[in-house]
Each structure stands twice: as structure tokens, then as C-alpha cells.
Motif scaffolding. Structure first.
Motif, mmCIF file in Angstrom:
data_model
loop_
_atom_site.group_PDB
_atom_site.id
_atom_site.type_symbol
_atom_site.label_atom_id
_atom_site.label_comp_id
_atom_site.label_asym_id
_atom_site.label_seq_id
_atom_site.Cartn_x
_atom_site.Cartn_y
_atom_site.Cartn_z
ATOM 1 N N ALA A 180 0.300 -10.496 -12.831
ATOM 2 C CA ALA A 180 -0.301 -9.521 -13.742
ATOM 3 C C ALA A 180 -0.147 -8.105 -13.180
ATOM 4 C CB ALA A 180 -1.779 -9.851 -13.967
ATOM 5 N N ARG A 181 -0.311 -7.968 -11.871
ATOM 6 C CA ARG A 181 -0.134 -6.651 -11.249
ATOM 7 C C ARG A 181 1.315 -6.191 -11.348
ATOM 8 N NH1 ARG A 181 -3.643 -6.012 -5.665
ATOM 9 N NH2 ARG A 181 -5.637 -6.769 -6.457
ATOM 10 N N ALA A 182 2.250 -7.118 -11.102
ATOM 11 C CA ALA A 182 3.670 -6.774 -11.201
ATOM 12 C C ALA A 182 3.999 -6.271 -12.602
ATOM 13 C CB ALA A 182 4.527 -7.990 -10.856
ATOM 14 N N LYS A 183 3.446 -6.935 -13.585
ATOM 15 C CA LYS A 183 3.685 -6.519 -14.965
ATOM 16 C C LYS A 183 3.115 -5.129 -15.227
ATOM 17 C CE LYS A 183 2.697 -7.857 -19.731
ATOM 18 N NZ LYS A 183 1.934 -8.769 -20.606
ATOM 19 N N GLU A 184 1.942 -4.838 -14.662
ATOM 20 C CA GLU A 184 1.339 -3.518 -14.836
ATOM 21 C C GLU A 184 2.198 -2.427 -14.201
ATOM 22 O OE1 GLU A 184 -1.267 -2.388 -16.573
ATOM 23 O OE2 GLU A 184 -1.264 -4.407 -17.435
ATOM 24 N N HIS A 185 2.768 -2.718 -13.030
ATOM 25 C CA HIS A 185 3.655 -1.737 -12.385
ATOM 26 C C HIS A 185 4.858 -1.430 -13.271
ATOM 27 C CE1 HIS A 185 1.814 -1.087 -8.492
ATOM 28 N NE2 HIS A 185 1.656 -2.383 -8.320
ATOM 29 N N LYS A 187 5.089 -1.841 -16.475
ATOM 30 C CA LYS A 187 4.617 -1.160 -17.688
ATOM 31 C C LYS A 187 4.401 0.334 -17.407
ATOM 32 C CE LYS A 187 0.875 -1.391 -21.109
ATOM 33 N NZ LYS A 187 -0.384 -2.090 -21.476
ATOM 34 N N THR A 188 3.808 0.634 -16.260
ATOM 35 C CA THR A 188 3.598 2.038 -15.874
ATOM 36 C C THR A 188 4.928 2.756 -15.720
ATOM 37 O OG1 THR A 188 1.560 1.438 -14.716
ATOM 38 C CG2 THR A 188 2.558 3.550 -14.142
ATOM 39 N N TYR A 189 5.895 2.067 -15.128
ATOM 40 C CA TYR A 189 7.219 2.673 -14.949
ATOM 41 C C TYR A 189 7.845 3.004 -16.310
ATOM 42 C CZ TYR A 189 12.101 3.247 -13.592
ATOM 43 O OH TYR A 189 13.364 3.734 -13.411
ATOM 44 N N LEU A 190 7.735 2.077 -17.246
ATOM 45 C CA LEU A 190 8.286 2.329 -18.577
ATOM 46 C C LEU A 190 7.611 3.528 -19.242
ATOM 47 C CD1 LEU A 190 8.876 -1.134 -20.319
ATOM 48 C CD2 LEU A 190 10.564 0.554 -19.611
ATOM 49 N N GLN A 237 0.836 -1.199 0.000
ATOM 50 C CA GLN A 237 0.000 0.000 0.000
ATOM 51 C C GLN A 237 0.875 1.255 0.000
ATOM 52 O OE1 GLN A 237 -3.019 0.133 3.079
ATOM 53 N NE2 GLN A 237 -3.075 2.366 3.052
ATOM 54 N N LEU A 238 1.918 1.236 0.809
ATOM 55 C CA LEU A 238 2.796 2.403 0.898
ATOM 56 C C LEU A 238 3.585 2.593 -0.389
ATOM 57 C CD1 LEU A 238 3.426 4.559 2.981
ATOM 58 C CD2 LEU A 238 5.358 3.179 3.765
ATOM 59 N N GLN A 239 4.029 1.512 -1.001
ATOM 60 C CA GLN A 239 4.762 1.611 -2.268
ATOM 61 C C GLN A 239 3.869 2.164 -3.381
ATOM 62 O OE1 GLN A 239 5.982 -2.460 -2.425
ATOM 63 N NE2 GLN A 239 8.021 -2.066 -1.576
ATOM 64 N N ASN A 240 2.610 1.781 -3.373
ATOM 65 C CA ASN A 240 1.666 2.356 -4.345
ATOM 66 C C ASN A 240 1.504 3.845 -4.108
ATOM 67 O OD1 ASN A 240 0.670 0.396 -6.224
ATOM 68 N ND2 ASN A 240 -0.293 -0.674 -4.532
ATOM 69 N N PHE A 241 1.402 4.236 -2.835
ATOM 70 C CA PHE A 241 1.267 5.648 -2.488
ATOM 71 C C PHE A 241 2.489 6.440 -2.950
ATOM 72 C CE2 PHE A 241 2.530 8.795 0.797
ATOM 73 C CZ PHE A 241 1.579 9.759 0.530
ATOM 74 N N MET A 242 3.659 5.832 -2.792
ATOM 75 C CA MET A 242 4.905 6.494 -3.190
ATOM 76 C C MET A 242 5.123 6.454 -4.697
ATOM 77 S SD MET A 242 7.147 4.714 -0.181
ATOM 78 C CE MET A 242 8.744 5.153 -0.847
ATOM 79 N N MET A 243 4.284 5.698 -5.415
ATOM 80 C CA MET A 243 4.448 5.478 -6.853
ATOM 81 C C MET A 243 5.827 4.885 -7.145
ATOM 82 S SD MET A 243 2.419 8.627 -8.671
ATOM 83 C CE MET A 243 3.372 9.911 -7.872
ATOM 84 N N ASP A 244 6.265 4.024 -6.244
ATOM 85 C CA ASP A 244 7.533 3.320 -6.399
ATOM 86 C C ASP A 244 7.233 2.003 -7.121
ATOM 87 O OD1 ASP A 244 10.047 2.305 -6.237
ATOM 88 O OD2 ASP A 244 10.268 2.517 -4.070
ATOM 89 N N HIS A 245 7.089 2.073 -8.436
ATOM 90 C CA HIS A 245 6.555 0.947 -9.200
ATOM 91 C C HIS A 245 7.501 -0.257 -9.221
ATOM 92 C CE1 HIS A 245 3.147 3.282 -10.476
ATOM 93 N NE2 HIS A 245 3.928 4.246 -10.917
ATOM 94 N N ILE A 246 8.793 -0.010 -9.237
ATOM 95 C CA ILE A 246 9.737 -1.138 -9.281
ATOM 96 C C ILE A 246 9.621 -1.972 -8.009
ATOM 97 C CG2 ILE A 246 12.160 -1.794 -9.423
ATOM 98 C CD1 ILE A 246 11.086 -0.666 -11.997
#
Length: 574
Positions: A309-314, A316-319, A272-281
Motif C-alpha cells: 500500500a505504501r509503494a502504491k502511494e509513492h 501515486k505521488t510521483y504521478l 528514510q533517506l529516499q523519503n527525505f530525497m522525495m525519490d518516490h520511485i
């Protein structure tokens, strides 16, 4: 008085001076007389320090605080304890201004405000009284006190809950401010923050922490842990982004929080905190942990593949964010707390996730079908690598080899899983022969000789294996196979698949079939046959086969190869 004078006298007696200690005792008596104190002791009674201490304690018990201070001062006793007792008495009586003045004489500000405690016991006692029992007496706001009491009565009649009460300057707010006065004056930062958190003032606590630039430990213990206990992590995140939209000032607290949550294994809060930080990796890494967590088979991994699937989306968003920065649509991020990675590495990790998804779907289907058609007592050919957790492509090379082997053996036949296994070998540049040999060994131990031939066919058709690779695979399988009578025919059939004569001879020798090995050897040129016949002779000596020994020696003798050197070698024992 002569003995008394001598006892209290100093070296100044010869000069006719009056001792200072004697004068101070006289002053004590004068103070008591002036104050009309009923129990005035004699001068003899207060000559000793212990006697003066008893007098002071008696004054405190009788609540003669001013007299106790003056007696202590005149007698050279530390008045701090008296000021403390007087201040507490004032506090309990509701005289807040008087208590402040007196506590100032016995409390000191801490040298280090970053220490992880709630301050000295006296400070904690003060705050506890203010929070629980004290009702202040105000001389200048009497009307406000009356209104506050009327509001309390109205709330009680209407059963208004504390959360529904409006924020008005009632006496509770005065006590709140009084607590903060003592905490900010005499307490460490942790005490102030804990007070705010205790009263659900998360915004004030975080504002104070950011303004004072408190250490990470103060944030973890004072803010984060109480929020976790109350389930207020989302609320804390909202306050953070409101007070610090860029999260620059909060970055070190966020990083410390992630490390703390990982140590405690609070992975859902961490995610949850990593999502908040937008730390996608890092969020992708946590998703991969969720994918493998607690799974003991690919049946369970199949049920948890949504995390991949979620890991892949993170990723992809980072890219996409990286590409956006590259084209100038977004400013470069200055937040160092977000993990960075090159685009090529991210793409590589996405490919790994894609392949793992394919592996998971295949093995989930295979294991589900096997469990529904096979009794539970039977075990699959392929076992998990090193532990009860199934191997995945997120491990090292040995684990990846195990994944390829597991896929190769997981289907109804070798052909079904060979394609995916071959992709694993190619994508991760694994040693293909190591995978084939491991799979072959498991098959021959299970006496699945037909599957070994299927494996040989797939390896030969892969386009990358040579004839020598296939021969080496058969030789390795024959070497580990059981050599019982029931296996002889199947092993003979496998040996016939070998193309190299030398390798085929080694396979026959591994099966203790000396005659076929000899017959193959003598068909070769003399230069090639000689060493191979010697190998057969050595095997015959080890097996104590005198007939084959004689045959080999005769052949070597006829072809100018004396076996004397060979005979001088020690006979291998079993």
C-alpha cells in the motif's frame, strides 16, 4: 694536533685551507661555551657524526632545545626531530603560540587532502593532547581564564551537564580552535570532519565538506557512518536541507549514501533517506523489498502487505508530481538524483501492485484456512518457486506463471481462484497453456482428478482456449499420471473428455490401452487410419503384445499397407 689535522683534512690541505667540517665542530664547541653548558666535550669527542648525534640527544634530554637546534644545524644533522621535541614540550607546557611556531618547522601540509586518514601520527598526537590534557597559558587574556575557571567551578557545584552549558568563549573553545588550526593546516579533510563529528558539530562538519567539495568517500566515512552509529540520520537530514535547501550540492553525497546503505542492507535507513530525497520511485522499490523480505509463505506476506500500500502511494505521488509539472504548476526538477519513469510505466507498476495485493489477500486467506484445518505435517499442493520465498508478481515470467498456478490451486476449488489467475495471465501476457498444464500436472500427481475436470471446465469457459487446447491439456495430464490399477477408471474418464480422435488415441496409447486405441483408429478414413494403426502396432511391438501385433498387421495388409517397412524398424525397448 697533527694527526687530527690530517684526519679532518681535505684536498685543500695542500693549499693551506682549513677544512669546513673542522670549523663546524669548532663552532659547536663555541656555541656550548657561550651557553655555559656544563658538559663541554673535547674536539676529539665530536669528530664523528655518531658522537655529535649523542651530544644532540643529551641536550634534548636536558631540555636544551635551542642548543640542540644550533648543534644540529652546525653539524649538518636534520634539525626536524629537535623542532618536533621542542614543539611538543611547548605544547605540553601550554605555550600554544610557541608550539605553533616550532611545529611549522617540522610539519608539512599534505599533498592530497582527500586521502581517507587522520593525518600523520604527529598531528594526531597534537590533537589528542589539545583535546585531553593541555591547559593553555595566555598572556593577553588572563581575565578570561579566571572567568572560565570560575564558571567551571560553578558548573561543578551546580552539577550542570555539558549539554546545558551556554556557548561562551571558555578555554575549551580556544583549544577547539587550536585543534582546527593544526588540522586545517596540516591534515586531510577527513581529519577535520572527524574532529567536528567527534565533538557533535555536525553542522560545521557538513559546512566544511560542502565548501571543500570533498569526495563521496569522505562523506560516507566521516559523516554518514558516525551519524548512523549515533542514530542521528534525521538530524543530518535537517542540517542538509538547512545548508542546501535544493539539495543540489548534496546530491552526490545522497546518492552515494543510498548505494552504501543498500550494500550494507540497512534498508530502513535507506527508506528514510529516499523519503527525505522525495525519490518516490526508489522508495516504492524499497517498500516492495520490505513486503517480500523474510517471508516464507503468503501468511507472512499477508501480514506485510501494508508495504505494498505504501509503494502504491509513492507511485501515486510521483504521478501527481509529474502531472503538476506537465500543467506548469511546478517547475521541472533539476535534481538528477531522483529516479524518473514514464507515466505509462508507473501506471503499469501500480497495476502490478494492485494485482499483487489481490493475490496476497486471496492466498493469505487460503493458507490461513488450510493451516488451521490441516495438520502441520501435510504439505500444500503448490510449492514455492525455486526457493523458500513465495513467488510474487515482481519476479520474471517463470515466477509469474508460478503465481498464477499457485492462485489457481490455492482455493477450495479451481473456480475460486481461476478468475484471479486468469487476470495474471492476461495482464502479463503469459502463455496460458503453460499455466494450465503446470496446474494440471500437480493435480494428477495428487490424484485430484475431479479438480482436473474443474480446471478443464474453467479453461473451456475462459473464452480464449480452443478445443485443441483442452485436448492437449488432458493428453499432457494423462502422460504424467500414475498408470496403476486404481487410476485406470479416473484416467478413462479424463480421456473421454477429449474431442479429437487422434489425441484420444495418443492418450490411450500413453495409458498402454492398445485395444481402445485400435478400435478408434480403424473407424477413421483409410488415409487417417493407416498412420494411427501403425502407431498402435509400434506400441504393441514395444509391449510385446503379439495378439495386437497380428490384428494391426492384418488390418494393414487388408488395406494395402504392408507392415514390412514397419517390421524393419527397431523395436523400442523399455
Amino acid at each position: 694536533m697533527a694527526p687530527l689535522w690530517r684526519e679532518g683534512c681535505s684536498t685543500a690541505e695542500s693549499e693551506g685551507e682549513v677544512p669546513v667540517s673542522y670549523i663546524s665542530k669548532v663552532d659547536v664547541l663555541k656555541i656550548l661555551v657561550t651557553a655555559n653548558y656544563k658538559y663541554i666535550p673535547s674536539l676529539d669527542d665530536i669528530l664523528e657524526t655518531t658522537a655529535v648525534t649523542r651530544l644532540r640527544n643529551q641536550l634534548l634530554e636536558a631540555e636544551y632545545y635551542q642548543l640542540a637546534v644550533e648543534v644540529s644545524t652546525k653539524s649538518g644533522l636534520d634539525p626536524g626531530g629537535v623542532w618536533q621535541a621542542w614543539a611538543l614540550a611547548s605544547l605540553k607546557a601550554g605555550n600554544l603560540s610557541g608550539a605553533r611556531e616550532k611545529f611549522a618547522r617540522c610539519l608539512k601540509a599534505p599533498v592530497d587532502r582527500n586521502q581517507l586518514n587522520l593525518g600523520p601520527p604527529l598531528l594526531q598526537e597534537i590533537v589528542n593532547h589539545l583535546e585531553t590534557t593541555v591547559r593553555p597559558t595566555f598572556t593577553t587574556s588572563y581575565g578570561e581564564d579566571i572567568l572560565a575557571s570560575l564558571r567551571e567551578l560553578e558548573d561543578a557545584l551546580n552539577e550542570v551537564t555539558p549539554a546545558e552549558r551556554p556557548e561562551v568563549p571558555t578555554q575549551n573553545s580556544y583549544l577547539h580552535q587550536e585543534c582546527l588550526y593544526y588540522l586545517t593546516t596540516y591534515g586531510p579533510h577527513h581529519a577535520v570532519i572527524s574532529f567536528y563529528m567527534r565533538h557533535n558539530c555536525e553542522t560545521e562538519a557538513l559546512t566544511y565538506l560542502l565548501n571543500k567539495e570533498c569526495p563521496e568517500e569522505v562523506f560516507l566515512e566521516g559523516v554518514l557512518q558516525p551519524c548512523l552509529e549515533r542514530g542521528h540520520l534525521s538530524k543530518l537530514q535537517g542540517i542538509m536541507v538547512k545548508l542546501d535547501p535544493s539539495l543540489d550540492s548534496s546530491s552526490r553525497y545522497l546518492m552515494a549514501s543510498c548505494q552504501f546503505l543498500q550494500r550494507k542492507r540497512y534498508y530502513h535507513c535507506l527508506y528514510q533517506l529516499q523519503n527525505f530525497m522525495m525519490d518516490h520511485i526508489r522508495a516504492a522499490m524499497t517498500c516492495i523489498r520490505f513486503f517480500t523480505y523474510g517471508a516464507t509463505s503468503y501468511v507472512q506476506l499477508g501480514e506485510q502487505q501494508r508495504w505494498l500500500a505504501r509503494a502504491k502511494e509513492h507511485l501515486k505521488t510521483y504521478l501527481q508530481e509529474q502531472q503538476g509539472r506537465g500543467t506548469g504548476r511546478r517547475k521541472p526538477s533539476v535534481n538528477s538524483f531522483r529516479k524518473t519513469m514514464s507515466s505509462s510505466d508507473v501506471s503499469r507498476h501500480m497495476n502490478t501492485i494492485e494485482l499483487q495485493l489481490e493475490v496476497t489477500r486471496f492466498l493469505h486467506r487460503c493458507e490461513t484456512a488450510t493451516s488451521s484445518s490441516t495438520p502441520q505435517a501435510s504439505k500444500p499442493i503448490s510449492k514455492s518457486f525455486g526457493s523458500s520465498s513465495p513467488p510474487t508478481l515482481f519476479g520474471g515470467s517463470p515466477v509469474k506463471i508460478e503465481v498464477a498456478c499457485k492462485v489457481m490451486l490455492g482455493g477450495k476449488n479451481i473456480e475460486e481462484g481461476f478468475g484471479i489467475a486468469y487476470r495474471v495471465i492476461q495482464d502479463f501476457q503469459l502463455e496460458a497453456q503453460a499455466v494450465y498444464i503446470r496446474a494440471g500436472h500437480r493435480l494428477v500427481r495428487q490424484r485430484q482428478y475431479g479438480a482436473v475436470k474443474q480446471l478443464l471446465k474453467c479453461v473451456g469457459e475462459s473464452g480464449t482456449a480452443t478445443k485443441n487446447d483442452c485436448d492437449a491439456l488432458i493428453l499432457s495430464c494423462v502422460s504424467v499420471a500414475d498408470k496403476g490399477p486404481s487410476d485406470a477408471k479416473e484416467l478413462e474418464s479424463l480421456i473421454m473428455e477429449i474431442k479429437s480422435i487422434e489425441t484420444k488415441i495418443k492418450a490411450y496409447l500413453a495409458c498402454s490401452k492398445l485395444r481402445p486405441a485400435y478400435l478408434l483408429a480403424v473407424k477413421l478414413d483409410r488415409s487417417q487410419a493407416g498412420p494411427l494403426v501403425q502407431d498402435v502396432l509400434q506400441a504393441a511391438e514395444g509391449a510385446h503384445d503379439s495378439v495386437m501385433q497380428n490384428i494391426c498387421r492384418q488390418w494393414l495388409s487388408e488395406h494395402n499397407k504392408t507392415p514390412m517397412q514397419r517390421q524393419s524398424r527397431p523395436t523400442p525397448s523399455h
